[in-house]
Design a protein around this motif. Structure first.
Motif, PDB file in Angstrom:
ATOM      1  N   PRO A  26     -36.013 -32.045 -17.404  1.00 31.68           N
ATOM      2  CA  PRO A  26     -36.611 -31.816 -16.084  1.00 31.68           C
ATOM      3  C   PRO A  26     -36.390 -33.002 -15.144  1.00 31.68           C
ATOM      4  N   GLY A  27     -36.018 -32.689 -13.936  1.00 31.92           N
ATOM      5  CA  GLY A  27     -35.846 -33.727 -12.936  1.00 31.92           C
ATOM      6  C   GLY A  27     -34.527 -34.460 -13.027  1.00 31.92           C
ATOM      7  N   SER A  28     -33.640 -34.041 -13.936  1.00 37.37           N
ATOM      8  CA  SER A  28     -32.372 -34.759 -14.065  1.00 37.37           C
ATOM      9  C   SER A  28     -31.445 -34.386 -12.920  1.00 37.37           C
ATOM     10  N   SER A  29     -30.433 -35.236 -12.710  1.00 37.08           N
ATOM     11  CA  SER A  29     -29.373 -34.897 -11.762  1.00 37.08           C
ATOM     12  C   SER A  29     -28.067 -34.910 -12.521  1.00 37.08           C
ATOM     13  N   SER A  30     -27.144 -34.066 -12.111  1.00 40.40           N
ATOM     14  CA  SER A  30     -25.870 -33.975 -12.821  1.00 40.40           C
ATOM     15  C   SER A  30     -25.139 -35.315 -12.781  1.00 40.40           C
ATOM     16  N   LEU A 220     -25.760 -21.095 -23.151  1.00 38.30           N
ATOM     17  CA  LEU A 220     -27.058 -21.576 -22.683  1.00 38.30           C
ATOM     18  C   LEU A 220     -26.995 -22.122 -21.266  1.00 38.30           C
ATOM     19  N   VAL A 221     -28.145 -22.236 -20.665  1.00 36.02           N
ATOM     20  CA  VAL A 221     -28.267 -22.923 -19.378  1.00 36.02           C
ATOM     21  C   VAL A 221     -28.760 -24.329 -19.704  1.00 36.02           C
ATOM     22  N   THR A 222     -27.963 -25.315 -19.344  1.00 35.31           N
ATOM     23  CA  THR A 222     -28.144 -26.655 -19.890  1.00 35.31           C
ATOM     24  C   THR A 222     -28.128 -27.733 -18.816  1.00 35.31           C
ATOM     25  N   ASP A 223     -28.932 -28.765 -19.038  1.00 36.66           N
ATOM     26  CA  ASP A 223     -28.725 -30.044 -18.360  1.00 36.66           C
ATOM     27  C   ASP A 223     -28.006 -30.927 -19.370  1.00 36.66           C
ATOM     28  N   GLY A 224     -26.927 -31.565 -18.951  1.00 36.86           N
ATOM     29  CA  GLY A 224     -26.247 -32.433 -19.907  1.00 36.86           C
ATOM     30  C   GLY A 224     -24.896 -32.877 -19.416  1.00 36.86           C
ATOM     31  N   ALA A 225     -24.351 -33.884 -20.087  1.00 35.45           N
ATOM     32  CA  ALA A 225     -23.043 -34.415 -19.714  1.00 35.45           C
ATOM     33  C   ALA A 225     -22.344 -34.954 -20.940  1.00 35.45           C
ATOM     34  N   GLY A 226     -21.033 -34.970 -20.862  1.00 37.12           N
ATOM     35  CA  GLY A 226     -20.226 -35.562 -21.917  1.00 37.12           C
ATOM     36  C   GLY A 226     -19.077 -36.326 -21.289  1.00 37.12           C
ATOM     37  N   ALA A 227     -18.550 -37.309 -22.009  1.00 38.82           N
ATOM     38  CA  ALA A 227     -17.450 -38.105 -21.468  1.00 38.82           C
ATOM     39  C   ALA A 227     -16.582 -38.641 -22.600  1.00 38.82           C
ATOM     40  N   VAL A 228     -15.321 -38.865 -22.308  1.00 44.64           N
ATOM     41  CA  VAL A 228     -14.410 -39.495 -23.271  1.00 44.64           C
ATOM     42  C   VAL A 228     -13.558 -40.535 -22.552  1.00 44.64           C
ATOM     43  N   VAL A 229     -13.054 -41.497 -23.340  1.00 45.23           N
ATOM     44  CA  VAL A 229     -12.155 -42.524 -22.808  1.00 45.23           C
ATOM     45  C   VAL A 229     -10.764 -42.300 -23.401  1.00 45.23           C
ATOM     46  N   VAL A 230      -9.767 -42.265 -22.531  1.00 45.96           N
ATOM     47  CA  VAL A 230      -8.382 -42.061 -22.968  1.00 45.96           C
ATOM     48  C   VAL A 230      -7.559 -43.311 -22.647  1.00 45.96           C
ATOM     49  N   CYS A 231      -6.782 -43.761 -23.641  1.00 46.76           N
ATOM     50  CA  CYS A 231      -5.828 -44.856 -23.397  1.00 46.76           C
ATOM     51  C   CYS A 231      -4.638 -44.661 -24.324  1.00 46.76           C
ATOM     52  N   SER A 232      -3.704 -45.610 -24.341  1.00 41.69           N
ATOM     53  CA  SER A 232      -2.525 -45.446 -25.192  1.00 41.69           C
ATOM     54  C   SER A 232      -2.899 -45.659 -26.658  1.00 41.69           C
ATOM     55  N   ALA A 233      -2.135 -45.014 -27.542  1.00 43.01           N
ATOM     56  CA  ALA A 233      -2.363 -45.181 -28.981  1.00 43.01           C
ATOM     57  C   ALA A 233      -2.092 -46.627 -29.373  1.00 43.01           C
ATOM     58  N   GLU A 234      -1.193 -47.271 -28.644  1.00 48.82           N
ATOM     59  CA  GLU A 234      -0.879 -48.681 -28.883  1.00 48.82           C
ATOM     60  C   GLU A 234      -2.124 -49.544 -28.653  1.00 48.82           C
ATOM     61  N   MET A 235      -2.748 -49.314 -27.513  1.00 51.11           N
ATOM     62  CA  MET A 235      -3.957 -50.054 -27.179  1.00 51.11           C
ATOM     63  C   MET A 235      -5.091 -49.712 -28.157  1.00 51.11           C
TER      64      MET A 235
END
Lengths: 395, 151
Positions: A26-30, A220-235
């Protein structure tokens, strides 16, 4: 048909994952939820703010230049950033685009993410529940839509389910087997929105929405977020996590529409998947776990067929045989999916795919020896599709 | 305040003529002069061959259900449930979304023969469909496509 460059297979990786509080917040923002998820993803990677020079994201459709809002919150000026508009296909597309942008020398470390506050928007009080559409009215089709009584994504997908049932004899029991398998997975996931067991009997008693779908066929009707970090396989070699190598990707978009050809029963997952498998140089039977875009039970059935896990028309029996369960031949949506964990437009399916490949879990949630994961994304007026094949790295 | 007025179309420049014809109970769609294909909704040029040369043609109004759904949850106060929506494949080719006006919701099926009828709502005539058996015409027993694909 063109195929993605195989030279890029395994050259880039997902090295960080994060998610926000999930469910009814409740009260969250995207924007706030995504800020939290992105922060966690960078931390998880063992990187810091100054390492990130790319942002590709998406949020509710009424936020203009969404990536700018995220960059402002994160305090990052990006060398490459944009907001995507392929609906549920956007999140995998953000990972694909990240790899492409890094390969083109546009940036080095890209933060991809999606956040929403759909539950808060629609449940702020009883009055808002009916009057706040998730897609702003101005963005809806202005004719050949509401004037005939057409409303929402449930009916669009139900059209496909109805035709699939007629063509192939697919049954409600089979849709139910998707819902119950994912609910069983959600019960093992303490963060999942759904906490109650779901039997096939209870599934059949679900409140009807748009036949052939009842409430348990719908995500479902959801509040929520997800994230990933992408870089080179070398790094990635110098970072703290086991990388999930981006081994294959593909996209296909049946832009002429859901009503054309057999688009509603032979979806863009087919061509998108063919591209991804071709790039990765593997086949459907090599996949250890599938994280499929399950906005509705039916979409899982058709994607199982379209990706080649079974023949066209056999998705229903395939699901009903128990294949999708954690101990089945193709453990699917192992965190509960959008039907039972929470609907974050496919972003959490990427996160879950990475967790399985990292072997993050105790045996009761872990797909044993998982080395290959398929993740799918679907959306954009039901016709845009994107596919991602991830491989456990660092072996 | 709940608005119980039924939503109305907001035509674009490409569809204004279509809606005008609907007022006279004529369902017309573009047919390409070069490749012969029909398309719907109306737009500026043929999406098949990009020809700019086309004519309005009145549809026969005969078609069959490509698929259908039944709304059980009420989404809008002007649309009490249950009601059916179908995607009808017109015999000219295009598929058109519309209400299926019938008392026999349980008799609907994919492949059902339908005919175009008019849903009169205030100043608009909205195209809709009616099962052919509701007009006293016998429906074909099994549609060819279903026989082939389920066999």
């Amino acid at each position: 048909m063109s195929n993605p460059n195989r030279a890029l297979s395994g050259k880039y990786a997902i090295v960080g994952i994060g998610q926000s509080e999930l469910g009814q917040v409740p009260g969250s923002s995207s924007l706030g939820l995504l800020n939290e998820a992105m922060h966690r993803a960078v931390e998880d990677a063992g990187l810091s703010k100054k390492d990130v020079n790319g942002i590709i994201c998406r949020g509710p459709d009424d936020i203009y230049t969404h990536h700018q809002r995220m960059g402002e919150l994160l305090g990052i000026d990006a060398e490459f950033s944009t907001t995507l508009d392929n609906g549920g296909a956007s999140q995998i597309l953000s990972v694909i685009l990240a790899a492409m942008a890094i390969d083109a020398g546009m940036c080095d470390v890209v933060l991809c993410g999606y956040g929403r506050d759909s539950w808060s928007r629609t449940h702020r009080d009883t009055a808002t529940k009916m009057s706040v559409p998730l897609v702003p009215r101005e963005q809806e089709r202005s004719e050949f839509n509401a004037e005939v009584g057409m409303f929402g994504a449930v009916a669009m997908h139900a059209f496909g389910a109805s035709r699939h049932m007629a063509l192939y004899g697919t049954t409600k029991d089979q849709f139910g087997s998707v819902a119950t398998a994912f609910r069983e997975h959600a019960l093992r996931n303490p963060n999942a929105q759904m906490k109650e067991p779901l039997s096939l009997e209870k599934y059949h008693q679900g409140r009807p929405i748009v036949d052939p779908f009842n409430v348990y066929d719908c995500s479902l009707v959801t509040d929520g977020a997800g994230a990933v970090v992408v870089c080179s396989a070398e790094m990635a070699k110098d970072l703290r996590q086991v990388p999930a190598l981006i081994s294959g990707f593909g996209t296909f978009n049946n832009l002429r529409g859901w009503f054309h050809d057999e688009h509603m029963t032979d979806t863009a997952a087919r061509q998108s998947g063919e591209k991804a498998f071709s790039m990765a140089g593997i086949h459907p039977h090599d996949i250890d776990t599938a994280q499929l875009y399950d906005c509705f039970t039916y979409m899982v059935i058709t994607q199982l067929e379209d990706y080649g896990f079974c023949a066209k028309g056999e998705g229903g029996p395939f699901a009903a045989s128990g294949s999708l369960r954690l101990d089945g031949s193709l453990p699917c949506n192992t965190s509960g999916g959008q039907l039972s964990e929470g609907h974050v437009e496919g972003m959490l399916q990427i996160v879950e795919g990475v967790r399985q490949l990292r072997h993050s879990y105790e045996p009761d949630r872990q797909v044993a020896d998982a080395s290959w994961a398929l993740v799918s994304g679907h959306g954009g007026n039901t016709v845009c599709h994107s596919s991602l094949i991830l491989q456990r790295g660092g072996a | 305040m709940t608005d119980i007025r039924r939503p109305v179309p907001r035509p674009s420049p490409e569809t204004t003529e279509f809606w005008e014809a609907c007022r006279q109970e004529r369902f017309q769609m573009p047919q390409c002069r070069d490749c012969g294909s029909f398309w719907f909704p109306p737009s500026a040029f043929c999406p098949q061959c990009w020809s700019l040369h086309w004519d309005w043609r009145e549809a026969s109004g005969s078609g069959q259900l490509h698929t259908f759904v039944i709304f059980r949850r009420q989404y809008h106060p002007a649309f009490p449930t249950p009601y059916a929506l179908g995607v009808a494949q017109l015999e000219e080719g295009p598929r058109v979304l519309g209400r299926i006006l019938t008392d026999g919701l349980d008799r609907l099926h994919v492949g059902l023969q339908v005919k175009l009828v008019w849903d009169h709502t205030g100043e608009w005539n909205i195209p809709a469909f009616q099962p052919v058996y509701d007009s006293g015409i016998e429906e074909p027993k099994v549609m060819g496509i279903l026989k082939k694909l389920s066999g």
